[in-house]
Design a protein around this motif. Sequence first.
Motif, PDB file in Angstrom:
ATOM      1  N   ASN A  74     -20.198 -16.557   1.231  1.00 39.45           N
ATOM      2  CA  ASN A  74     -20.665 -17.939   1.231  1.00 39.45           C
ATOM      3  C   ASN A  74     -19.617 -18.913   0.727  1.00 39.45           C
ATOM      4  OD1 ASN A  74     -23.142 -17.355   2.328  1.00 39.45           O
ATOM      5  ND2 ASN A  74     -24.131 -17.088   0.347  1.00 39.45           N
ATOM      6  N   TYR A  75     -18.607 -18.422   0.032  1.00 41.34           N
ATOM      7  CA  TYR A  75     -17.557 -19.301  -0.456  1.00 41.34           C
ATOM      8  C   TYR A  75     -16.443 -19.465   0.584  1.00 41.34           C
ATOM      9  CZ  TYR A  75     -19.367 -19.381  -5.220  1.00 41.34           C
ATOM     10  OH  TYR A  75     -20.132 -19.582  -6.334  1.00 41.34           O
ATOM     11  N   GLN A  76     -16.617 -18.843   1.725  1.00 41.50           N
ATOM     12  CA  GLN A  76     -15.576 -18.914   2.748  1.00 41.50           C
ATOM     13  C   GLN A  76     -15.685 -20.161   3.614  1.00 41.50           C
ATOM     14  OE1 GLN A  76     -13.107 -16.767   2.442  1.00 41.50           O
ATOM     15  NE2 GLN A  76     -14.279 -15.941   0.748  1.00 41.50           N
ATOM     16  N   ARG A  77     -16.773 -20.906   3.481  1.00 40.35           N
ATOM     17  CA  ARG A  77     -16.890 -22.117   4.285  1.00 40.35           C
ATOM     18  C   ARG A  77     -15.946 -23.163   3.699  1.00 40.35           C
ATOM     19  NH1 ARG A  77     -22.011 -22.869   1.414  1.00 40.35           N
ATOM     20  NH2 ARG A  77     -21.647 -24.610   0.014  1.00 40.35           N
ATOM     21  N   ASP A  78     -15.441 -23.990   4.552  1.00 37.72           N
ATOM     22  CA  ASP A  78     -14.508 -25.037   4.104  1.00 37.72           C
ATOM     23  C   ASP A  78     -14.784 -26.319   4.873  1.00 37.72           C
ATOM     24  OD1 ASP A  78     -13.613 -24.272   6.570  1.00 37.72           O
ATOM     25  OD2 ASP A  78     -11.567 -23.850   5.960  1.00 37.72           O
ATOM     26  N   ASP A  79     -16.071 -26.633   5.016  1.00 40.11           N
ATOM     27  CA  ASP A  79     -16.424 -27.774   5.854  1.00 40.11           C
ATOM     28  C   ASP A  79     -17.007 -28.957   5.085  1.00 40.11           C
ATOM     29  OD1 ASP A  79     -18.884 -26.758   5.143  1.00 40.11           O
ATOM     30  OD2 ASP A  79     -19.567 -26.387   7.185  1.00 40.11           O
ATOM     31  N   GLY A  80     -17.100 -28.844   3.759  1.00 37.53           N
ATOM     32  CA  GLY A  80     -17.635 -29.940   2.965  1.00 37.53           C
ATOM     33  C   GLY A  80     -19.142 -30.056   3.007  1.00 37.53           C
ATOM     34  N   SER A  81     -19.831 -29.098   3.643  1.00 39.40           N
ATOM     35  CA  SER A  81     -21.279 -29.202   3.796  1.00 39.40           C
ATOM     36  C   SER A  81     -22.010 -29.136   2.457  1.00 39.40           C
ATOM     37  CB  SER A  81     -21.811 -28.139   4.754  1.00 39.40           C
ATOM     38  OG  SER A  81     -21.547 -26.849   4.251  1.00 39.40           O
ATOM     39  N   ALA A  82     -21.497 -28.379   1.497  1.00 40.80           N
ATOM     40  CA  ALA A  82     -22.163 -28.300   0.196  1.00 40.80           C
ATOM     41  C   ALA A  82     -22.185 -29.662  -0.476  1.00 40.80           C
ATOM     42  CB  ALA A  82     -21.476 -27.276  -0.695  1.00 40.80           C
ATOM     43  N   PHE A  83     -21.087 -30.374  -0.404  1.00 42.84           N
ATOM     44  CA  PHE A  83     -21.030 -31.723  -0.974  1.00 42.84           C
ATOM     45  C   PHE A  83     -22.016 -32.636  -0.259  1.00 42.84           C
ATOM     46  CE2 PHE A  83     -19.475 -36.064  -0.701  1.00 42.84           C
ATOM     47  CZ  PHE A  83     -19.429 -36.407  -2.045  1.00 42.84           C
ATOM     48  N   MET A  84     -21.980 -32.607   1.065  1.00 43.70           N
ATOM     49  CA  MET A  84     -22.854 -33.495   1.837  1.00 43.70           C
ATOM     50  C   MET A  84     -24.335 -33.186   1.573  1.00 43.70           C
ATOM     51  SD  MET A  84     -20.870 -35.616   3.224  1.00 43.70           S
ATOM     52  CE  MET A  84     -21.976 -36.480   4.325  1.00 43.70           C
ATOM     53  N   ASP A  85     -24.671 -31.902   1.458  1.00 48.21           N
ATOM     54  CA  ASP A  85     -26.062 -31.514   1.274  1.00 48.21           C
ATOM     55  C   ASP A  85     -26.561 -31.727  -0.156  1.00 48.21           C
ATOM     56  OD1 ASP A  85     -26.160 -30.760   3.901  1.00 48.21           O
ATOM     57  OD2 ASP A  85     -25.890 -28.614   3.487  1.00 48.21           O
ATOM     58  N   ASN A  86     -25.690 -31.507  -1.132  1.00 45.96           N
ATOM     59  CA  ASN A  86     -26.141 -31.477  -2.515  1.00 45.96           C
ATOM     60  C   ASN A  86     -25.744 -32.672  -3.363  1.00 45.96           C
ATOM     61  OD1 ASN A  86     -27.357 -28.908  -2.177  1.00 45.96           O
ATOM     62  ND2 ASN A  86     -25.320 -28.018  -2.233  1.00 45.96           N
ATOM     63  N   VAL A  87     -24.702 -33.359  -2.995  1.00 48.57           N
ATOM     64  CA  VAL A  87     -24.215 -34.455  -3.826  1.00 48.57           C
ATOM     65  C   VAL A  87     -24.398 -35.801  -3.149  1.00 48.57           C
ATOM     66  CG1 VAL A  87     -22.207 -35.415  -5.014  1.00 48.57           C
ATOM     67  CG2 VAL A  87     -22.569 -32.944  -4.977  1.00 48.57           C
ATOM     68  N   TYR A  88     -23.928 -35.877  -1.913  1.00 52.69           N
ATOM     69  CA  TYR A  88     -24.033 -37.129  -1.179  1.00 52.69           C
ATOM     70  C   TYR A  88     -25.507 -37.389  -0.937  1.00 52.69           C
ATOM     71  CZ  TYR A  88     -22.628 -40.820   2.006  1.00 52.69           C
ATOM     72  OH  TYR A  88     -22.421 -42.034   2.587  1.00 52.69           O
TER      73      TYR A  88
END
Length: 184
Positions: free
Chosen positions: A144-158
Amino acid sequence: MRFGEISALKWQNVDFKLGVIKVRETLVRGEEGRPKTPGSIRDIKMLPPVAEAIRNQRKHTMGKSNYVFLNQKGRPLLPNSINYHIWKPALKRAGLKPMSLYQTRHTFATLMLDAGELPGWVQQMMGHQTLKMILERYYSYIKNYQRDDGSAFMDNVYKPSVKDNAPELPNEDMNKAYGKSKSA
């Protein structure tokens, strides 16, 4: 927990109300003492399967000893005995290759991190003083740490409310980034 921490676990350090196991001692080569490092002295949250297993264990050893886990002679567990008489035969019956009982700690860390648990929480649960061990030993195994698309930021912070209130943008790619479609 390390095997010595499990062997030294006493009923007084199991708190069902708070849902924690208090790691305060270790048992190594028959000698009881303080855990490996100051960071090893910790409270471990009992996840539901652990709480259930400890409640079941209570039926077998509570009242017989201060220790949670006992061997057939009513004494605290010893690693060599468990390793040769229980662990290795169980692996063989399951068709798995031989491995150290200590590998269960590594499995715990990898599974927790892969499921998205925070590295700092895993560090605390395992009793490591810093994140260094977690990052050096386990990071490469975490898919799960292999993604590098910024989706975690967009989903959880933004803020999702920003997405919902964003104006219609002319650029189709920008619309996709904000979750807008032409029909929206």
